[in-house]
Write a protein that holds these residues in place. Structure first.
Motif, mmCIF file in Angstrom:
data_model
loop_
_atom_site.group_PDB
_atom_site.id
_atom_site.type_symbol
_atom_site.label_atom_id
_atom_site.label_comp_id
_atom_site.label_asym_id
_atom_site.label_seq_id
_atom_site.Cartn_x
_atom_site.Cartn_y
_atom_site.Cartn_z
ATOM 1 N N PHE A 100 0.801 -1.222 0.000
ATOM 2 C CA PHE A 100 0.000 0.000 0.000
ATOM 3 C C PHE A 100 0.838 1.278 0.000
ATOM 4 O O PHE A 100 0.284 2.376 0.078
ATOM 5 N N LEU A 101 2.160 1.158 -0.077
ATOM 6 C CA LEU A 101 3.000 2.346 0.071
ATOM 7 C C LEU A 101 2.743 3.383 -1.019
ATOM 8 O O LEU A 101 2.585 4.575 -0.732
ATOM 9 N N THR A 102 2.722 2.949 -2.286
ATOM 10 C CA THR A 102 2.500 3.928 -3.352
ATOM 11 C C THR A 102 1.047 4.391 -3.385
ATOM 12 O O THR A 102 0.774 5.553 -3.697
ATOM 13 N N ALA A 103 0.113 3.506 -3.034
ATOM 14 C CA ALA A 103 -1.283 3.928 -2.973
ATOM 15 C C ALA A 103 -1.459 5.020 -1.926
ATOM 16 O O ALA A 103 -2.158 6.026 -2.157
ATOM 17 N N ALA A 104 -0.839 4.861 -0.765
ATOM 18 C CA ALA A 104 -0.938 5.874 0.286
ATOM 19 C C ALA A 104 -0.348 7.198 -0.178
ATOM 20 O O ALA A 104 -0.916 8.275 0.078
ATOM 21 N N ALA A 105 0.795 7.139 -0.873
ATOM 22 C CA ALA A 105 1.415 8.377 -1.363
ATOM 23 C C ALA A 105 0.546 9.056 -2.417
ATOM 24 O O ALA A 105 0.417 10.290 -2.428
ATOM 25 N N ARG A 106 -0.058 8.262 -3.298
ATOM 26 C CA ARG A 106 -0.936 8.842 -4.324
ATOM 27 C C ARG A 106 -2.163 9.486 -3.692
ATOM 28 O O ARG A 106 -2.596 10.574 -4.102
ATOM 29 N N ILE A 107 -2.739 8.834 -2.692
ATOM 30 C CA ILE A 107 -3.900 9.408 -2.004
ATOM 31 C C ILE A 107 -3.505 10.686 -1.277
ATOM 32 O O ILE A 107 -4.211 11.707 -1.336
ATOM 33 N N GLY A 108 -2.367 10.645 -0.588
ATOM 34 C CA GLY A 108 -1.910 11.842 0.114
ATOM 35 C C GLY A 108 -1.690 13.004 -0.823
ATOM 36 O O GLY A 108 -2.048 14.152 -0.518
ATOM 37 N N ASP A 109 -1.098 12.733 -2.000
ATOM 38 C CA ASP A 109 -0.888 13.790 -2.992
ATOM 39 C C ASP A 109 -2.217 14.336 -3.507
ATOM 40 O O ASP A 109 -2.417 15.549 -3.602
ATOM 41 N N ALA A 110 -3.147 13.417 -3.849
ATOM 42 C CA ALA A 110 -4.424 13.838 -4.436
ATOM 43 C C ALA A 110 -5.248 14.672 -3.464
ATOM 44 O O ALA A 110 -5.955 15.605 -3.877
ATOM 45 N N LEU A 111 -5.157 14.360 -2.176
ATOM 46 C CA LEU A 111 -5.970 15.059 -1.182
ATOM 47 C C LEU A 111 -5.213 16.180 -0.476
ATOM 48 O O LEU A 111 -5.778 16.844 0.401
ATOM 49 N N GLY A 112 -3.939 16.367 -0.837
ATOM 50 C CA GLY A 112 -3.158 17.429 -0.216
ATOM 51 C C GLY A 112 -2.901 17.215 1.256
ATOM 52 O O GLY A 112 -2.904 18.162 2.046
ATOM 53 N N LEU A 113 -2.637 15.953 1.640
ATOM 54 C CA LEU A 113 -2.499 15.615 3.051
ATOM 55 C C LEU A 113 -1.061 15.671 3.541
ATOM 56 O O LEU A 113 -0.803 15.389 4.709
ATOM 57 N N GLY A 114 -0.125 15.974 2.677
ATOM 58 C CA GLY A 114 1.272 15.981 3.101
ATOM 59 C C GLY A 114 1.828 14.569 3.166
ATOM 60 O O GLY A 114 1.334 13.653 2.517
ATOM 61 N N GLY A 115 2.852 14.388 3.967
ATOM 62 C CA GLY A 115 3.523 13.091 4.029
ATOM 63 C C GLY A 115 4.701 13.053 3.082
ATOM 64 O O GLY A 115 5.154 14.075 2.559
ATOM 65 N N ASN A 116 5.215 11.853 2.836
ATOM 66 C CA ASN A 116 6.363 11.714 1.946
ATOM 67 C C ASN A 116 5.956 11.962 0.502
ATOM 68 O O ASN A 116 4.890 11.504 0.071
ATOM 69 N N PRO A 117 6.789 12.665 -0.262
ATOM 70 C CA PRO A 117 6.453 12.923 -1.668
ATOM 71 C C PRO A 117 6.310 11.617 -2.449
ATOM 72 O O PRO A 117 7.001 10.634 -2.166
ATOM 73 N N LEU A 118 5.423 11.624 -3.429
ATOM 74 C CA LEU A 118 5.235 10.446 -4.262
ATOM 75 C C LEU A 118 6.541 10.057 -4.940
ATOM 76 O O LEU A 118 6.851 8.862 -5.075
ATOM 77 N N GLU A 119 7.335 11.038 -5.366
ATOM 78 C CA GLU A 119 8.621 10.743 -6.008
ATOM 79 C C GLU A 119 9.511 9.908 -5.096
ATOM 80 O O GLU A 119 10.180 8.970 -5.531
ATOM 81 N N THR A 120 9.519 10.236 -3.807
ATOM 82 C CA THR A 120 10.337 9.495 -2.848
ATOM 83 C C THR A 120 9.876 8.057 -2.726
ATOM 84 O O THR A 120 10.681 7.118 -2.760
ATOM 85 N N VAL A 121 8.575 7.871 -2.581
ATOM 86 C CA VAL A 121 8.031 6.521 -2.408
ATOM 87 C C VAL A 121 8.267 5.687 -3.664
ATOM 88 O O VAL A 121 8.628 4.504 -3.578
ATOM 89 N N LEU A 122 8.108 6.288 -4.828
ATOM 90 C CA LEU A 122 8.362 5.556 -6.079
ATOM 91 C C LEU A 122 9.823 5.179 -6.196
ATOM 92 O O LEU A 122 10.160 4.086 -6.680
ATOM 93 N N GLY A 268 14.858 12.007 -0.340
ATOM 94 C CA GLY A 268 13.846 12.969 0.086
ATOM 95 C C GLY A 268 12.840 12.448 1.081
ATOM 96 O O GLY A 268 11.713 12.970 1.154
ATOM 97 N N LEU A 269 13.206 11.457 1.898
ATOM 98 C CA LEU A 269 12.266 10.970 2.920
ATOM 99 C C LEU A 269 12.061 12.041 3.974
ATOM 100 O O LEU A 269 13.027 12.599 4.517
ATOM 101 N N ARG A 270 10.806 12.322 4.274
ATOM 102 C CA ARG A 270 10.476 13.400 5.195
ATOM 103 C C ARG A 270 9.987 12.900 6.549
ATOM 104 O O ARG A 270 10.262 13.513 7.573
ATOM 105 N N GLU A 271 9.223 11.823 6.554
ATOM 106 C CA GLU A 271 8.595 11.409 7.812
ATOM 107 C C GLU A 271 8.353 9.907 7.844
ATOM 108 O O GLU A 271 8.394 9.216 6.815
ATOM 109 N N GLY A 272 8.098 9.415 9.059
ATOM 110 C CA GLY A 272 7.696 8.032 9.233
ATOM 111 C C GLY A 272 8.840 7.041 9.298
ATOM 112 O O GLY A 272 10.011 7.396 9.331
ATOM 113 N N PRO A 273 8.487 5.744 9.309
ATOM 114 C CA PRO A 273 9.494 4.700 9.464
ATOM 115 C C PRO A 273 10.350 4.519 8.223
ATOM 116 O O PRO A 273 9.933 4.820 7.106
ATOM 117 N N GLY A 274 11.556 4.005 8.454
ATOM 118 C CA GLY A 274 12.446 3.637 7.364
ATOM 119 C C GLY A 274 13.198 2.371 7.715
ATOM 120 O O GLY A 274 13.536 2.131 8.881
#
Length: 432
Positions: A100-122, A268-274
């Motif tokens: 679900f990592l890329t799905a979460a990033a895509r949803i966050g981008d689409a809804l403007g929720l912040g989090g890690n950039p989609l580019e980073t997750v991809l 470009g990881l900004r937040e959360g686990p790694g």
């Protein structure tokens, strides 16, 4: 609790929900119950989204709403999240599940929720993108690598870096599908694999040295190291054991931690686990791969036994805007997990798990096979047969306890007929 079950693509209709608590609503994609529990404890309105197969009664008791799909593409998850957001405005979307990592990033981008950039997750999902970013932004950490499009490109890569080299899926995980090409026979097989999957496999220079992973938690681009894990691998580079903390000196530990921070900054990881995997070569640490999720194979539990910190609790606090939990002092000096493997075939007998669980320092046993199951050759994490987790005053003690306990478990397999087509016919194996 409202439960939505669907296999179709249109956005579902459902009854209005109560106003979200002051903490806001959070969408949790997949995973177990600890993260939803902690989010709820922080006063958040928890909407769980996942497959019908993984949703349990415990999830139902913890989550305010659940949205379930028997199957779903990323586009399906995105369209539903956007529709649901109009009714239950989310403040964040989180996940600890690889799928679900890329799905979460895509949803966050689409809804403007912040989090890690989609580019980073991809970039973390696609190892070829990761290698390209490292070459551009942290060249001292770069490793020669190239996506293989034709069999001829295999020969060109060997001419450049020599043998051995590593061939692996550009978006793989769980040590699945990794091949170390060492000789002419391996080269012939590599050409065949590339011919069958053009553009799907990445060739990388082989890195010689012990393997480690660095477990981190990031906030606003600052990376806190939770632990350095020492790793042991078997056939096909599949992990068969871990110990936390790694049994290394302060200088080596500092080098691994610094290489990880440089890498996470580069992608470009900004937040959360790694969870960043490295090899400590003669020339210093080199990153193998990384993920914006907690480490698998029970590493989360090893870190918790040694530090008192659970990365899911950290993620819940970060999501809720609460202070992060602090490490505890009443913890074990070290923790280790050792995995059980068996000869390929059909499982005929499993015994010894109770004896293993009763050994000194054992804090968990996880049987993964039972009579009638098929065991394949060791080609990925799913081919292991279970694990034992132990704690001790030192890494040596924890590791010895885990390995001794695994030695009490017997998995007897038998290869016969179609049931064990992947294994040599007529053989029997017993593994402890």
């Amino acid at each position: 609790m409202t439960v939505i079950e669907s296999a179709a693509t249109p956005a579902p209709d459902h009854q209005p929900v109560p106003a979200a608590p002051q903490g806001g609503a959070v969408l949790v994609l997949g995973g177990g119950t600890r993260l939803p529990q902690m989010l709820r404890d922080h006063g958040m309105y928890v909407v769980y989204a996942g497959s019908t197969g993984e949703f349990t009664a415990a999830h139902g008791a913890l989550c305010h709403e659940a949205w379930l799909l028997a199957e779903g593409s990323e586009d399906a998850w995105l369209s539903r999240a956007v529709a649901l957001h109009r009714e239950v405005p989310f403040v964040r979307v989180v996940t600890v599940r690889e799928r679900f990592l890329t799905a979460a990033a895509r949803i966050g981008d689409a809804l403007g929720l912040g989090g890690n950039p989609l580019e980073t997750v991809l970039a973390l999902k696609d190892k070829s993108l990761m290698r390209r970013l490292l070459a551009e932004r942290a060249p001292d950490s770069a490793v020669p690598a190239r996506v293989m499009g034709t069999p001829g490109e295999v020969d060109a890569f060997v001419a450049r870096v020599g043998l051995p080299f590593v061939l692996k899926p550009r978006d793989g995980s769980g040590s699945e599908g990794i091949t170390i090409v060492r000789d002419e026979a391996g080269l012939a097989e590599a050409r065949r694999l590339v011919d069958g999957r053009p553009g799907a496999l990445l060739a990388e220079q082989f890195l010689e040295g012990p393997e480690f992973s660095v477990e981190t938690f990031s906030g606003q681009g600052r990376h806190q190291v939770l632990a350095v894990t020492e790793k042991f691998t078997g056939e096909g580079s599949v992990e068969i054991g871990h110990v936390v903390p790694a049994r290394i000196g302060a200088e080596e530990r500092a080098a691994l931690e610094e290489a990880t921070r440089v890498f996470l900054d580069a992608v470009g990881l900004r937040e959360g686990p790694g969870h960043t995997e490295l090899i400590l070569t003669a020339g210093g640490p080199r990153v193998v791969e990384s993920h914006n999720r907690p480490g698998g194979d029970g590493i989360v539990d090893l870190v918790r036994h040694v530090t008192g910190l659970d990365v899911r609790d950290l993620l819940a606090a970060q999501t809720a805007g609460a202070p992060l939990p602090a490490p505890r002092e009443d913890v074990a000096g070290a923790a280790a997990t050792w995995f059980l493997t068996a000869e390929p075939g059909v499982v005929r007998e499993v015994s010894g798990w109770e004896a293993a669980a009763g050994q000194p320092g054992i804090v968990g046993v996880s049987p993964d096979v039972e009579p009638g199951d098929a065991v394949g050759p060791l080609g990925g994490s799913d081919d292991r047969c279970g694990s034992v987790t132990a704690v001790g005053a030192t890494g040596d003690e924890a590791l010895a306890r885990a390995r001794e306990a695994v030695g009490l478990v017997t998995v007897r397999t038998e290869t016969a007929g179609a049931e064990a087509a992947q294994a040599p016919s007529g053989s029997q194996g017993e593994t402890r």
